[in-house]
Design a protein around this motif. Structure first.
Motif, PDB file in Angstrom:
ATOM      1  N   ALA A  62     -92.764  22.105  58.976  1.00 25.10           N
ATOM      2  CA  ALA A  62     -92.424  23.317  59.618  1.00 25.10           C
ATOM      3  C   ALA A  62     -92.999  23.526  61.054  1.00 25.10           C
ATOM      4  CB  ALA A  62     -93.386  24.685  58.683  1.00 25.10           C
ATOM      5  N   ALA A  63     -94.101  22.658  61.236  1.00 27.03           N
ATOM      6  CA  ALA A  63     -94.638  22.345  62.534  1.00 27.03           C
ATOM      7  C   ALA A  63     -93.922  21.949  63.467  1.00 27.03           C
ATOM      8  CB  ALA A  63     -96.014  21.592  62.457  1.00 27.03           C
ATOM      9  N   GLN A  64     -92.799  21.299  63.406  1.00 27.58           N
ATOM     10  CA  GLN A  64     -92.163  20.558  64.165  1.00 27.58           C
ATOM     11  C   GLN A  64     -90.649  21.580  64.361  1.00 27.58           C
ATOM     12  OE1 GLN A  64     -91.336  16.633  62.194  1.00 27.58           O
ATOM     13  NE2 GLN A  64     -91.845  15.904  64.121  1.00 27.58           N
ATOM     14  N   GLU A  65     -90.579  22.623  63.681  1.00 29.27           N
ATOM     15  CA  GLU A  65     -89.192  23.070  63.639  1.00 29.27           C
ATOM     16  C   GLU A  65     -89.608  24.738  63.949  1.00 29.27           C
ATOM     17  OE1 GLU A  65     -87.703  22.749  59.799  1.00 29.27           O
ATOM     18  OE2 GLU A  65     -87.223  20.344  60.212  1.00 29.27           O
ATOM     19  N   THR A  66     -90.855  25.321  63.813  1.00 27.85           N
ATOM     20  CA  THR A  66     -90.855  26.526  64.081  1.00 27.85           C
ATOM     21  C   THR A  66     -92.086  26.800  65.060  1.00 27.85           C
ATOM     22  OG1 THR A  66     -92.669  26.839  62.328  1.00 27.85           O
ATOM     23  CG2 THR A  66     -90.284  27.137  61.644  1.00 27.85           C
ATOM     24  N   SER A  67     -92.458  28.082  65.522  1.00 24.99           N
ATOM     25  CA  SER A  67     -93.357  28.585  66.357  1.00 24.99           C
ATOM     26  C   SER A  67     -94.792  28.340  65.514  1.00 24.99           C
ATOM     27  CB  SER A  67     -93.426  29.829  66.727  1.00 24.99           C
ATOM     28  OG  SER A  67     -93.578  30.792  65.427  1.00 24.99           O
ATOM     29  N   LEU A  68     -95.810  28.235  66.344  1.00 22.53           N
ATOM     30  CA  LEU A  68     -97.439  28.038  65.612  1.00 22.53           C
ATOM     31  C   LEU A  68     -97.557  29.169  64.784  1.00 22.53           C
ATOM     32  CD1 LEU A  68    -100.028  26.772  65.790  1.00 22.53           C
ATOM     33  CD2 LEU A  68    -100.556  28.187  67.639  1.00 22.53           C
ATOM     34  N   SER A  69     -97.197  30.405  65.142  1.00 20.42           N
ATOM     35  CA  SER A  69     -97.590  31.421  64.186  1.00 20.42           C
ATOM     36  C   SER A  69     -96.746  31.261  62.803  1.00 20.42           C
ATOM     37  CB  SER A  69     -97.217  32.952  64.979  1.00 20.42           C
ATOM     38  OG  SER A  69     -95.786  32.837  65.222  1.00 20.42           O
ATOM     39  N   GLN A  70     -95.438  31.119  63.135  1.00 23.21           N
ATOM     40  CA  GLN A  70     -94.670  30.905  61.699  1.00 23.21           C
ATOM     41  C   GLN A  70     -95.267  29.583  61.040  1.00 23.21           C
ATOM     42  OE1 GLN A  70     -90.770  30.505  63.876  1.00 23.21           O
ATOM     43  NE2 GLN A  70     -90.167  32.371  62.856  1.00 23.21           N
ATOM     44  N   GLY A  71     -95.666  28.419  61.706  1.00 24.51           N
ATOM     45  CA  GLY A  71     -96.052  27.398  60.983  1.00 24.51           C
ATOM     46  C   GLY A  71     -97.409  27.656  60.338  1.00 24.51           C
ATOM     47  N   LEU A  72     -98.260  28.210  61.074  1.00 24.36           N
ATOM     48  CA  LEU A  72     -99.472  28.735  60.160  1.00 24.36           C
ATOM     49  C   LEU A  72     -99.298  29.616  59.270  1.00 24.36           C
ATOM     50  CD1 LEU A  72    -101.813  29.637  63.314  1.00 24.36           C
ATOM     51  CD2 LEU A  72    -102.062  27.679  61.895  1.00 24.36           C
ATOM     52  N   LEU A  73     -98.528  30.455  59.173  1.00 28.80           N
ATOM     53  CA  LEU A  73     -97.722  31.215  58.032  1.00 28.80           C
ATOM     54  C   LEU A  73     -97.376  30.419  56.907  1.00 28.80           C
ATOM     55  CD1 LEU A  73     -97.674  34.066  56.703  1.00 28.80           C
ATOM     56  CD2 LEU A  73     -95.350  34.085  57.761  1.00 28.80           C
ATOM     57  N   ALA A  74     -96.686  29.467  57.072  1.00 30.80           N
ATOM     58  CA  ALA A  74     -96.168  28.552  56.255  1.00 30.80           C
ATOM     59  C   ALA A  74     -97.132  27.853  55.617  1.00 30.80           C
ATOM     60  CB  ALA A  74     -94.924  27.476  56.733  1.00 30.80           C
ATOM     61  N   GLU A  75     -98.022  27.172  56.354  1.00 33.60           N
ATOM     62  CA  GLU A  75     -99.192  26.355  55.870  1.00 33.60           C
ATOM     63  C   GLU A  75     -99.936  27.321  54.957  1.00 33.60           C
ATOM     64  OE1 GLU A  75    -102.407  23.807  58.362  1.00 33.60           O
ATOM     65  OE2 GLU A  75    -102.902  25.742  58.106  1.00 33.60           O
ATOM     66  N   ARG A  76    -100.357  28.561  55.281  1.00 30.87           N
ATOM     67  CA  ARG A  76    -101.081  29.324  54.365  1.00 30.87           C
ATOM     68  C   ARG A  76    -100.380  29.852  53.171  1.00 30.87           C
ATOM     69  NH1 ARG A  76    -106.402  29.866  53.443  1.00 30.87           N
ATOM     70  NH2 ARG A  76    -106.520  31.760  51.987  1.00 30.87           N
ATOM     71  N   GLN A  77     -99.237  29.831  53.084  1.00 34.88           N
ATOM     72  CA  GLN A  77     -98.280  30.019  51.947  1.00 34.88           C
ATOM     73  C   GLN A  77     -98.349  28.866  50.845  1.00 34.88           C
ATOM     74  OE1 GLN A  77     -94.457  31.246  53.704  1.00 34.88           O
ATOM     75  NE2 GLN A  77     -94.977  33.189  53.618  1.00 34.88           N
ATOM     76  N   HIS A  78     -98.236  27.547  51.582  1.00 41.67           N
ATOM     77  CA  HIS A  78     -98.465  26.401  50.720  1.00 41.67           C
ATOM     78  C   HIS A  78     -99.724  26.347  50.118  1.00 41.67           C
ATOM     79  CE1 HIS A  78     -94.370  25.001  51.520  1.00 41.67           C
ATOM     80  NE2 HIS A  78     -94.411  25.188  52.724  1.00 41.67           N
ATOM     81  N   PHE A  79    -100.612  26.600  50.878  1.00 43.75           N
ATOM     82  CA  PHE A  79    -102.241  26.430  50.558  1.00 43.75           C
ATOM     83  C   PHE A  79    -102.562  27.468  49.458  1.00 43.75           C
ATOM     84  CE2 PHE A  79    -106.703  27.749  50.302  1.00 43.75           C
ATOM     85  CZ  PHE A  79    -107.126  26.448  50.821  1.00 43.75           C
ATOM     86  N   VAL A  80    -102.019  28.490  49.765  1.00 42.88           N
ATOM     87  CA  VAL A  80    -102.209  29.464  48.457  1.00 42.88           C
ATOM     88  C   VAL A  80    -101.361  29.098  47.124  1.00 42.88           C
ATOM     89  CG1 VAL A  80    -101.719  31.925  47.757  1.00 42.88           C
ATOM     90  CG2 VAL A  80    -102.817  31.584  50.026  1.00 42.88           C
ATOM     91  N   THR A  81    -100.144  28.804  47.191  1.00 42.22           N
ATOM     92  CA  THR A  81     -99.544  28.333  46.117  1.00 42.22           C
ATOM     93  C   THR A  81    -100.339  27.409  45.399  1.00 42.22           C
ATOM     94  OG1 THR A  81     -97.270  28.877  47.133  1.00 42.22           O
ATOM     95  CG2 THR A  81     -97.296  27.261  45.330  1.00 42.22           C
ATOM     96  N   LEU A  82    -101.008  26.279  46.069  1.00 36.52           N
ATOM     97  CA  LEU A  82    -101.609  25.097  45.175  1.00 36.52           C
ATOM     98  C   LEU A  82    -103.011  25.787  44.685  1.00 36.52           C
ATOM     99  CD1 LEU A  82    -101.518  22.462  48.050  1.00 36.52           C
ATOM    100  CD2 LEU A  82    -100.044  22.504  45.935  1.00 36.52           C
ATOM    101  N   ALA A  83    -103.171  26.797  44.888  1.00 37.07           N
ATOM    102  CA  ALA A  83    -104.444  27.469  44.145  1.00 37.07           C
ATOM    103  C   ALA A  83    -104.310  27.636  42.917  1.00 37.07           C
ATOM    104  CB  ALA A  83    -105.022  28.556  44.940  1.00 37.07           C
TER     105      ALA A  83
END
Length: 257
Positions: A213-234
């Motif tokens: 996602a970091a290579q394909e989106t903006s920083l704000s979108q990438g940060l959102l995707a990162e957080r969503q994956h982080f939360v899912t792993l919880a």
């Protein structure tokens, strides 16, 4: 597709796929690429596989596309070619991919290495996109992935001149992550794969997805995707096991759920 152009070897949770068309320097014809994608998709759904390594021979990783196929193309057949779908299926592989490169990785071979998550190469490795010398241009992600890997200056020079770079230049540019003695390239790639394969499969998939996602989106979108994956792993058992094992000073046992 009766010929076995992709050799498979499984050791613990690491599956190694070897390109096996020595008579044409592992040229990636459509049928060969389809065999590779089929093997990748099988490994991606196999619970016994954690990481996939792709390699070629000691002298050549892959010398490019099959020029005899390209010679037969016109606009109509190029538009209906199944090749873009094969590359997209390869791009959809969710498990970590490691390329172990010795010798030439040119054209589609270079694009295959660029499509992998990590590239380990030998000192004899050469990376290039020589399509311009044939009146062509890269068509399987070469222009897009290369510039994201090595930056504008190196990408423009490689694509517009068709000149290849050696292993150490590739390391400096960020195309590869390690350079090894030629004889140890595959061994080193499989060592890394073995280490990675010991981690939680869910965490590895999530981390790879966030990095892409970091290579394909903006920083704000990438940060959102990162957080969503982080939360899912919880909500996973693996996360609880990893933290508990650390606190209890023992090696974790990840189950993949």
């Amino acid at each position: 597709m009766s010929q076995e152009w992709i050799l498979c070897h499984q050791q613990q949770r690491v599956r190694t796929l070897t390109l096996n068309r020595p008579e044409v320097r592992n040229a990636l014809s459509n049928d060969c690429l389809e065999q590779l994608v089929q093997q990748l998709e099988f490994a991606d759904t196999d619970n016994g596989t954690g990481v996939i390594v792709i390699t070629g021979s000691a002298r050549c990783f892959a010398a490019g596309a099959d020029l005899k196929e390209l010679q037969q193309q016109n606009i109509a057949t190029a538009m209906t070619d199944r090749r873009p779908q094969l590359w997209q299926r390869l791009n959809n592989i969710s498990k970590p991919l490691i390329a172990a490169v010795n010798g030439y990785a040119l054209g589609a071979g270079c694009e295959l290495a660029l499509a992998c998550d990590l590239v380990i190469c030998g000192e004899n490795a050469r990376f290039g996109l020589p399509e311009i010398t044939l009146g062509l241009m890269p068509g399987a992600g070469g222009t897009q992935r290369l510039i994201r890997s090595v930056g504008k200056a190196s990408a423009y020079q490689m694509v517009l001149t068709g000149e290849a770079i050696d292993a150490h230049r590739a390391l400096e540019a960020g195309l590869v992550s390690e350079v090894c003695t030629d004889a140890l390239t595959l061994e080193r790639a499989e060592q890394l794969a073995q280490r990675i394969s010991e981690f939680s499969p869910l965490a590895l998939r999530a981390a790879k997805a966030a990095l892409k996602a970091a290579q394909e989106t903006s920083l704000s979108q990438g940060l959102l995707a990162e957080r969503q994956h982080f939360v899912t792993l919880a909500g996973t058992t693996d996360r609880q096991e990893g933290i508990s094992a650390f606190l209890e000073k023992r090696k974790p046992t990840f189950k993949g759920f």
